[in-house]
Design a protein around this motif. Structure first.
Motif, PDB file in Angstrom:
ATOM      1  N   ALA A   1       0.840  -1.202   0.000  1.00  0.00           N
ATOM      2  CA  ALA A   1       0.000   0.000   0.000  1.00  0.00           C
ATOM      3  C   ALA A   1       0.868   1.243   0.000  1.00  0.00           C
ATOM      4  CB  ALA A   1      -0.881   0.000   1.253  1.00  0.00           C
ATOM      5  N   SER A   2       0.313   2.325  -0.536  1.00  0.00           N
ATOM      6  CA  SER A   2       0.967   3.618  -0.387  1.00  0.00           C
ATOM      7  C   SER A   2      -0.112   4.634  -0.045  1.00  0.00           C
ATOM      8  CB  SER A   2       1.732   3.997  -1.654  1.00  0.00           C
ATOM      9  OG  SER A   2       0.865   4.084  -2.748  1.00  0.00           O
ATOM     10  N   TRP A   3       0.236   5.596   0.761  1.00  0.00           N
ATOM     11  CA  TRP A   3      -0.761   6.558   1.204  1.00  0.00           C
ATOM     12  C   TRP A   3      -0.106   7.904   1.504  1.00  0.00           C
ATOM     13  CZ3 TRP A   3       1.657   2.948   4.095  1.00  0.00           C
ATOM     14  CH2 TRP A   3       2.194   3.323   5.329  1.00  0.00           C
ATOM     15  N   LEU A   4      -0.930   8.942   1.449  1.00  0.00           N
ATOM     16  CA  LEU A   4      -0.431  10.276   1.769  1.00  0.00           C
ATOM     17  C   LEU A   4      -0.612  10.522   3.260  1.00  0.00           C
ATOM     18  CD1 LEU A   4      -1.861  12.432  -1.159  1.00  0.00           C
ATOM     19  CD2 LEU A   4       0.522  11.812  -0.769  1.00  0.00           C
ATOM     20  N   ASP A   5       0.413  11.040   3.873  1.00  0.00           N
ATOM     21  CA  ASP A   5       0.341  11.277   5.301  1.00  0.00           C
ATOM     22  C   ASP A   5       1.363  12.356   5.664  1.00  0.00           C
ATOM     23  OD1 ASP A   5      -0.514  10.962   7.871  1.00  0.00           O
ATOM     24  OD2 ASP A   5      -0.116   8.814   7.965  1.00  0.00           O
ATOM     25  N   PHE A   6       1.227  12.888   6.841  1.00  0.00           N
ATOM     26  CA  PHE A   6       2.185  13.872   7.341  1.00  0.00           C
ATOM     27  C   PHE A   6       2.390  13.563   8.811  1.00  0.00           C
ATOM     28  CE2 PHE A   6       3.338  17.712   9.548  1.00  0.00           C
ATOM     29  CZ  PHE A   6       4.283  18.296   8.729  1.00  0.00           C
ATOM     30  N   LYS A   7       3.560  13.131   9.183  1.00  0.00           N
ATOM     31  CA  LYS A   7       3.810  12.745  10.569  1.00  0.00           C
ATOM     32  C   LYS A   7       5.125  13.346  11.080  1.00  0.00           C
ATOM     33  CE  LYS A   7       0.174  10.340  11.514  1.00  0.00           C
ATOM     34  NZ  LYS A   7      -0.803  10.921  12.476  1.00  0.00           N
TER      35      LYS A   7
END
Lengths: 66, 374
Positions: free
Chosen positions: B262-268
């Motif tokens: 899977a690939s996903w957009l995130d900001f951590k």
């Protein structure tokens, strides 16, 4: 003085009328590599010939972002 | 980057003879083969496709001696960080390590560069092909070379190709990769670095934005308060691409493949795992990388038995910088905003051990501010 002038003229003549790079590139352009790789027609024929016999090089099973 | 037809990949522009630096070098001097043989099959016997990899000395070293001297240690060639992190996670068993080495050769180590694969052709890992009829390119073109490899993350971030995410502000100023990442950085300086963040002449935001801590500078208070506490990206990056569970293998025809789950957009935002004099910040942006306990399971079981020694949420410098972002719109857009931080609940159970040093404990999340600078 005349000697210096003569040398100057000789050098100028050489620089203007005897360029050496065309001689070198002429030899280079005569190679089979250069003749073939600068001819789109020949390359199309050869790459088609290769494509008929060469198996796939990339797996179709690759999935997802790399 | 559009695909090239097979003949386009190897078509040589006859203007190459006009190149005052390279035009006098005959094809066979670098590539070998028989230049007098009219039969292409036999003429190509012994031909070397890329005479600059793995050793560029013969092809480039005579003239570009200084660059060539450092070539083997350039990260684009050595891939040293890849080797180091895999070795760190790997089992100490010699048999397993040997199998792992084969797997790495089949997959990971194919993604390297070379003099030729930046300045003459597209990289082999993206199927190659001359950039411009074998004419030498002093500056490698951005999309055919740099983002051809750094595609899924950097290219999509920089060009704003991720849905709902704006392009990098530097892209909007028409800046290309080499504006920040100079030839000197790419070529290396002879030192063997553990990761790209250590590279001494690597780019830094403050190389250009020198004035941000000056008294007269706009937002000087915010910049001074956060200096060495948060990386530039913590305030100025947008959501970026994260990947997981890359598994490699070979299909029934023996061809290498990979699959990412899977690939996903995130900001951590997390705790800086590579804190150093050069990167002293406590908080940095973290990206989930595609490594998995079973990445090399096709080749050998338990290859990465020391998986927990390194985090799977890795220090990241997303290339989608904006001056204004949701998290820097006010102090409390970030302070006290748990959703921006990598918390224990954000990490998969089987990765909690690996990420224990980058997860932000709730007591370290900056508290909400009563006072706001104007």
């Amino acid at each position: 003085m005349n000697y210096v002038r003569m040398c100057g003229l000789a050098i100028t003549f050489c620089l203007v009328f005897v360029p050496c790079s065309p001689l070198i590139s002429q030899a280079y352009e005569d190679t089979q590599c250069f003749k073939c790789h600068t001819s789109a027609k020949q390359l199309i024929e050869i790459t088609r010939e290769i494509a008929k016999t060469r198996p796939a090089v990339k797996s179709a099973e690759t999935e997802g972002e790399g | 980057m559009g695909p090239l037809a097979p003949h386009e990949k190897i078509f040589v522009d006859s203007d190459i003879v006009e190149d005052e630096n390279h035009g006098e070098i005959a094809c066979h001097e670098c590539h070998g083969g028989n230049p007098d043989d009219p039969n292409w099959k036999t003429a190509h016997k012994g031909v070397v496709k890329d005479p600059t990899y793995p050793d560029a000395t013969r092809a480039c070293g005579d003239c570009h001696d200084e660059i060539n001297e450092n070539y083997q240690k350039s990260l684009h060639v050595s891939l040293r960080p890849y080797k180091l992190v895999t070795d760190t996670r790997a089992s100490s068993n010699a048999v397993i390590r040997n199998e792992l080495g084969c797997a790495m050769n089949n997959h990971c180590y194919q993604c390297h560069s070379s003099c030729g694969q930046c300045h003459i052709s597209r990289p082999t890992s993206v199927e190659g092909g001359f950039l411009d009829g074998h004419l030498f390119q002093r500056k490698p073109p951005m999309q055919e070379v740099c983002t051809a490899c750094h595609g899924a993350r950097i290219e999509k971030e920089y060009f704003g190709e991720n849905k709902g995410v704006s392009p990098d502000v530097h892209r909007e100023k028409y800046m290309k990769c080499d504006k920040c990442h100079t030839g000197d950085e790419m070529h290396g300086n002879g030192k063997e670095y553990e990761n790209r963040y250590e590279v001494e002449n690597g780019s830094k935001c403050t190389d250009c934005h020198k004035e941000i801590y000056d008294r007269e500078s706009k937002n000087v208070i915010a910049h001074r308060i956060h200096k060495d506490k948060a990386s530039c990206q913590v305030c100025h990056a947008q959501p970026y691409k994260n990947c997981s569970a890359c598994h490699v293998g070979k299909d029934k025809n023996g061809l290498a493949f990979y699959k990412t789950k899977a690939s996903w957009l995130d900001f951590k935002i997390g705790i800086n795992p590579l804190k150093s004099e050069k990167r002293p910040e406590k908080f940095v942006t973290l990206r989930h990388i595609p490594v998995d306990r079973g990445t090399f399971g096709f080749y050998v079981k338990d290859a990465l038995s020391n998986f927990d020694t390194l985090p799977t949420w890795k220090l990241a410098t997303p290339h989608n910088i904006r001056r204004k972002t949701p998290q820097n719109s006010s102090c409390n857009a970030c302070h006290g905003n748990e959703s921006l931080f990598l918390l224990e609940k954000d990490v998969e159970n089987n990765e909690k051990g690996a990420n224990k040093n980058v997860i932000v404990p709730s007591n370290l999340i900056p508290r909400k501010q009563k006072w706001q600078p104007k």
